[in-house]
Design a protein around this motif. Sequence first.
Motif, mmCIF file in Angstrom:
data_model
loop_
_atom_site.group_PDB
_atom_site.id
_atom_site.type_symbol
_atom_site.label_atom_id
_atom_site.label_comp_id
_atom_site.label_asym_id
_atom_site.label_seq_id
_atom_site.Cartn_x
_atom_site.Cartn_y
_atom_site.Cartn_z
ATOM 1 N N LEU A 89 11.054 4.727 66.522
ATOM 2 C CA LEU A 89 10.333 5.744 65.744
ATOM 3 C C LEU A 89 11.226 6.434 64.714
ATOM 4 O O LEU A 89 10.788 7.359 64.030
ATOM 5 C CB LEU A 89 9.752 6.798 66.689
ATOM 6 N N GLY A 90 12.486 5.995 64.628
ATOM 7 C CA GLY A 90 13.394 6.544 63.625
ATOM 8 C C GLY A 90 14.258 7.698 64.093
ATOM 9 O O GLY A 90 14.877 8.376 63.267
ATOM 10 N N TYR A 91 14.335 7.935 65.405
ATOM 11 C CA TYR A 91 15.146 9.032 65.932
ATOM 12 C C TYR A 91 16.368 8.488 66.667
ATOM 13 O O TYR A 91 16.254 7.542 67.450
ATOM 14 C CB TYR A 91 14.341 9.892 66.913
ATOM 15 N N ASP A 92 17.509 9.101 66.421
ATOM 16 C CA ASP A 92 18.716 8.800 67.194
ATOM 17 C C ASP A 92 18.776 9.800 68.342
ATOM 18 O O ASP A 92 19.189 10.946 68.166
ATOM 19 C CB ASP A 92 19.963 8.910 66.319
ATOM 20 N N ALA A 93 18.351 9.363 69.506
ATOM 21 C CA ALA A 93 18.276 10.253 70.666
ATOM 22 C C ALA A 93 19.446 10.072 71.616
ATOM 23 O O ALA A 93 19.382 10.519 72.760
ATOM 24 C CB ALA A 93 16.955 10.023 71.409
ATOM 25 N N SER A 94 20.498 9.442 71.138
ATOM 26 C CA SER A 94 21.619 9.132 72.025
ATOM 27 C C SER A 94 22.288 10.378 72.595
ATOM 28 O O SER A 94 22.857 10.338 73.691
ATOM 29 C CB SER A 94 22.663 8.273 71.290
ATOM 30 N N ASP A 95 22.217 11.501 71.874
ATOM 31 C CA ASP A 95 22.847 12.739 72.355
ATOM 32 C C ASP A 95 21.848 13.710 72.990
ATOM 33 O O ASP A 95 22.252 14.749 73.498
ATOM 34 C CB ASP A 95 23.558 13.452 71.198
ATOM 35 N N TRP A 96 20.579 13.384 72.929
ATOM 36 C CA TRP A 96 19.580 14.302 73.461
ATOM 37 C C TRP A 96 19.766 14.494 74.963
ATOM 38 O O TRP A 96 20.008 13.528 75.696
ATOM 39 C CB TRP A 96 18.175 13.782 73.206
ATOM 40 N N LYS A 97 19.637 15.719 75.397
ATOM 41 C CA LYS A 97 19.803 16.018 76.817
ATOM 42 C C LYS A 97 18.455 15.887 77.531
ATOM 43 O O LYS A 97 17.761 16.863 77.795
ATOM 44 C CB LYS A 97 20.412 17.408 77.019
ATOM 45 N N VAL A 98 18.114 14.637 77.824
ATOM 46 C CA VAL A 98 16.952 14.340 78.661
ATOM 47 C C VAL A 98 17.511 13.745 79.943
ATOM 48 O O VAL A 98 17.907 12.583 79.981
ATOM 49 C CB VAL A 98 15.980 13.373 77.968
ATOM 50 N N HIS A 99 17.561 14.536 80.981
ATOM 51 C CA HIS A 99 18.178 14.136 82.242
ATOM 52 C C HIS A 99 17.122 13.613 83.214
ATOM 53 O O HIS A 99 15.968 13.405 82.860
ATOM 54 C CB HIS A 99 18.915 15.323 82.853
#
Length: 267
Positions: free
Chosen positions: A196-206
């Motif tokens: 979807l075009g988002y870089d979520a590599s750093d997102w804090k989804v635990h």
Amino acid sequence: MAHTIPLKSPLDDTGLSHRDTLTSPAASVPVDASRYFHRHFVDARPASGGGTVFRFTAFSGYESQPEMPAGAYDDTAMTWELRDQLRDQYTAARVLWSHARLRHRAAPLLHKAGPLWSAWTAARDELVATFAQFWGAGDGLWRAQLLRLTDAERAAQQAASAFDVVARELAQTVADQVDVAGWDEALALTTVAGELGYDASDWKVHHVDDHTHPLPQYCIVRDGVDHYGRATPLTVSATQLIEEQRERLREVAALAGDHDQARRTPA
């Protein structure tokens, strides 16, 4: 468009490894067994590294979860081997279905989370920059700079809390997928975000438990009473950053002999 999936390990319908997958493809099952095939099933063939590659037409994720028909267990024409092949087919179908369901469930949440993550990083950067301004602030500007810092702290905490709300929903979608596909076959949320075009590599989804049942992360003593805060993952990061900054300010005030100022620094 047909989707293929080679299972990493043969699984039964509980998601547990149980045997070597038969090398004979499920496509060779007699015609009288085809009535038990999943409606998206196209064919199956031996995989080059062993096991079986299953091919299905695309799942939308809105279908019911694929389950092996109960009739296949009672059908006397079905041998143990045929039932085993059919179980593998439905295991593969559930994996692909769970991927499709994750995509359609996570998409609106990811679109919501993207701006919230950007708001958090902007608030965090502003907090760091505001703290750095103490290096150039004269003694007479200490209080004014503290006011700016507390404003930046509140903004960072609010941004972290807002992201954590959506992160909890994303964590639940991941948990729902893993319940079906297992960790080995799970589609990574970062992969869906990237589509979807988002870089979520750093997102804090635990793990979902960290979002739904957060443990006490910090304690503030106020009026002689311990007040424990229950914080979710990004809120914890914001709180840690704030406390590190405040501790540094207290150390500097103490070294300068400004005990009154040290007491004025937020605790």
